[in-house]
Design a protein around this motif. Structure first.
Motif, mmCIF file in Angstrom:
data_model
loop_
_atom_site.group_PDB
_atom_site.id
_atom_site.type_symbol
_atom_site.label_atom_id
_atom_site.label_comp_id
_atom_site.label_asym_id
_atom_site.label_seq_id
_atom_site.Cartn_x
_atom_site.Cartn_y
_atom_site.Cartn_z
ATOM 1 N N PHE A 7 -70.432 -24.563 43.375
ATOM 2 C CA PHE A 7 -70.271 -23.179 43.832
ATOM 3 C C PHE A 7 -69.682 -23.161 45.224
ATOM 4 C CE2 PHE A 7 -73.952 -23.121 40.934
ATOM 5 C CZ PHE A 7 -73.484 -22.218 39.993
ATOM 6 N N THR A 8 -68.962 -22.101 45.497
ATOM 7 C CA THR A 8 -68.425 -21.946 46.848
ATOM 8 C C THR A 8 -69.527 -21.375 47.734
ATOM 9 O OG1 THR A 8 -67.668 -19.694 46.469
ATOM 10 C CG2 THR A 8 -66.116 -21.481 45.946
ATOM 11 N N LEU A 9 -69.321 -21.432 49.010
ATOM 12 C CA LEU A 9 -70.305 -20.922 49.971
ATOM 13 C C LEU A 9 -70.537 -19.427 49.769
ATOM 14 C CD1 LEU A 9 -72.118 -21.401 52.398
ATOM 15 C CD2 LEU A 9 -70.144 -21.006 53.864
ATOM 16 N N ILE A 10 -69.513 -18.688 49.490
ATOM 17 C CA ILE A 10 -69.631 -17.237 49.273
ATOM 18 C C ILE A 10 -70.495 -16.968 48.048
ATOM 19 C CG2 ILE A 10 -68.346 -15.127 48.706
ATOM 20 C CD1 ILE A 10 -67.996 -15.989 51.562
ATOM 21 N N GLU A 11 -70.305 -17.692 46.982
ATOM 22 C CA GLU A 11 -71.104 -17.494 45.776
ATOM 23 C C GLU A 11 -72.585 -17.810 46.027
ATOM 24 O OE1 GLU A 11 -67.861 -18.509 42.272
ATOM 25 O OE2 GLU A 11 -68.949 -20.169 43.227
#
Length: 139
Positions: A7-11
């Protein structure tokens, strides 16, 4: 361009905010339910103490010869109570017509209506109740 697994940091931040919102809502609902339950239990206990004290107060007022205001304080089941009673109305039996001479017979005042106020204090809760008691003096 390489595709990474994960997952990305935003997710992750969005999922964390959603999780915190859900947990916060549940804890607020739980806290409200516990507080409501505590208040209800305190009210039920005070009502039961009231039903215990009312006959005692009535008996004391029935035995009372002095019509001055009456008070008492005490502790019952870790609850501090105090009550005050004062006569709010006096009365007598209705007058009657005498069969012998036709005059009206007046009767003395012997009925007394007391206004009783009871206050219960326990922990941070305080409740006040009022009721009336009718007493009479013996002939």
């Amino acid at each position: 361009m390489k595709h990474s697994k994960g997952f990305t940091l935003i997710e992750v931040l969005i999922a964390f905010v959603i999780l915190l919102t859900v947990v916060g809502s549940i804890s607020f609902a739980y806290r409200s339910a516990v507080l409501s339950n505590t208040k209800a239990a305190s009210a039920v206990e005070m009502e039961s103490l009231l039903s215990l004290l009312m006959p005692t107060i009535r008996a004391r007022l029935l035995m009372e010869k002095d019509l001055a205001p009456q008070t008492q304080e005490g502790i019952l089941n870790d609850t501090v109570f105090s009550w005050q009673a004062k006569v709010v109305e006096k009365g007598s039996a209705p007058r009657q017509l005498s069969p012998e001479d036709g005059d009206w017979i007046e009767f003395p005042e012997r009925y007394y209506l007391w206004n009783v106020t009871i206050t219960f204090k326990r922990d941070f809760a305080e409740r006040e109740y009022s009721f009336k008691v009718l007493t009479w003096s013996k002939l």
